[in-house]
Design a protein around this motif. Structure first.
Motif, PDB file in Angstrom:
ATOM      1  N   GLU A 143      16.955  11.498  73.661  1.00 23.59           N
ATOM      2  CA  GLU A 143      16.897  12.456  72.557  1.00 23.59           C
ATOM      3  C   GLU A 143      15.461  12.850  72.224  1.00 23.59           C
ATOM      4  O   GLU A 143      15.175  14.016  71.963  1.00 23.59           O
ATOM      5  CB  GLU A 143      17.572  11.867  71.317  1.00 23.59           C
ATOM      6  N   TRP A 144      14.545  11.888  72.217  1.00 28.08           N
ATOM      7  CA  TRP A 144      13.138  12.139  71.879  1.00 28.08           C
ATOM      8  C   TRP A 144      12.266  11.664  73.027  1.00 28.08           C
ATOM      9  O   TRP A 144      12.456  10.567  73.544  1.00 28.08           O
ATOM     10  CB  TRP A 144      12.738  11.340  70.633  1.00 28.08           C
ATOM     11  N   LYS A 189      18.280  11.767  80.027  1.00 21.21           N
ATOM     12  CA  LYS A 189      17.546  12.666  79.131  1.00 21.21           C
ATOM     13  C   LYS A 189      17.625  12.084  77.715  1.00 21.21           C
ATOM     14  O   LYS A 189      18.610  12.300  77.016  1.00 21.21           O
ATOM     15  CB  LYS A 189      18.146  14.073  79.177  1.00 21.21           C
ATOM     16  N   ALA A 247       8.815  15.967  72.106  1.00 22.41           N
ATOM     17  CA  ALA A 247       9.846  16.989  72.301  1.00 22.41           C
ATOM     18  C   ALA A 247      11.203  16.371  71.990  1.00 22.41           C
ATOM     19  O   ALA A 247      11.414  15.172  72.158  1.00 22.41           O
ATOM     20  CB  ALA A 247       9.807  17.524  73.733  1.00 22.41           C
ATOM     21  N   HIS A 248      12.119  17.230  71.531  1.00 20.02           N
ATOM     22  CA  HIS A 248      13.462  16.799  71.138  1.00 20.02           C
ATOM     23  C   HIS A 248      14.490  17.485  72.028  1.00 20.02           C
ATOM     24  O   HIS A 248      14.381  18.681  72.307  1.00 20.02           O
ATOM     25  CB  HIS A 248      13.716  17.165  69.674  1.00 20.02           C
ATOM     26  N   LEU A 249      15.504  16.731  72.459  1.00 14.98           N
ATOM     27  CA  LEU A 249      16.588  17.278  73.268  1.00 14.98           C
ATOM     28  C   LEU A 249      17.575  17.980  72.349  1.00 14.98           C
ATOM     29  O   LEU A 249      18.185  17.358  71.479  1.00 14.98           O
ATOM     30  CB  LEU A 249      17.287  16.161  74.051  1.00 14.98           C
ATOM     31  N   HIS A 274      18.339  21.625  76.488  1.00 12.05           N
ATOM     32  CA  HIS A 274      16.919  21.763  76.816  1.00 12.05           C
ATOM     33  C   HIS A 274      16.080  21.103  75.713  1.00 12.05           C
ATOM     34  O   HIS A 274      16.565  20.862  74.618  1.00 12.05           O
ATOM     35  CB  HIS A 274      16.521  23.235  77.011  1.00 12.05           C
ATOM     36  N   TYR A 275      14.843  20.827  76.050  1.00  8.04           N
ATOM     37  CA  TYR A 275      13.928  20.214  75.090  1.00  8.04           C
ATOM     38  C   TYR A 275      13.127  21.284  74.370  1.00  8.04           C
ATOM     39  O   TYR A 275      12.784  22.314  74.957  1.00  8.04           O
ATOM     40  CB  TYR A 275      12.945  19.271  75.807  1.00  8.04           C
TER      41      TYR A 275
END
Length: 157
Positions: free
Chosen positions: A99-100, A97, A69-71, A76-77
């Motif tokens: 980035e990845w 949090k 998932a990416h921020l 949000h992701y």
């Protein structure tokens, strides 16, 4: 583990699930036997090497590259391939949090959560699973744009 230390007590005192540790030890032994049977060289990064933990995370990417998932800028992701909005599960131990994130579990409750996560790098995704991260069949997203930038930087070098 130090001699004379009871593994169950050590796990309890350090908030570690003893059953999970036994399972991990069993998997390691199975892998070791398979490598020996196939005459594969067992190599590892020295524990004091600065790449020790990044190498473990790279290894996880090679097996779970589809679970990333990416921020997004919105905070949000989004899961990378299918653009599902997710949040880090409250039980995560990450203090920030990243980035990845690579996740092991997708939990559906009143909200979509990813659980058992670790921080990874976009460069690893492009390097380790280039066929999966083929942008021609990727939905438009900030993650796709970021991966395309990484990919073009890699090919300019």
């Amino acid at each position: 583990m130090q001699d004379g230390v009871d593994p169950s007590s050590f796990c309890y005192d350090n908030y570690i699930n003893a059953r999970s540790m036994k399972s991990a030890e069993s998997v390691r032994e199975q892998l070791k036997r398979s490598m020996e049977r196939l005459n594969l060289q067992m190599i590892t990064t020295d524990f004091h090497d600065k790449e020790y933990y990044p190498n473990i995370r790279r290894c996880l990417v090679s097996g779970f590259f589809m679970q990333v998932a990416h921020l997004e800028k919105s905070g949000h992701y989004l899961t990378v391939k299918d653009n599902q909005v997710v949040a880090l599960h409250p039980s995560t131990c990450l203090q920030h949090k990243p980035e990845w994130v690579l996740y092991n579990e997708f939990v559906l409750t009143s909200k979509n959560f990813v659980r058992t996560v670790t921080q990874v790098r976009g460069e690893w995704l492009v390097d380790i699973a280039p066929n999966y991260y083929d942008f021609s069949n990727f939905p438009k997203s900030e993650a796709r744009a970021q991966l395309e930038r990484i990919h073009s930087r890699r090919h300019m070098q």
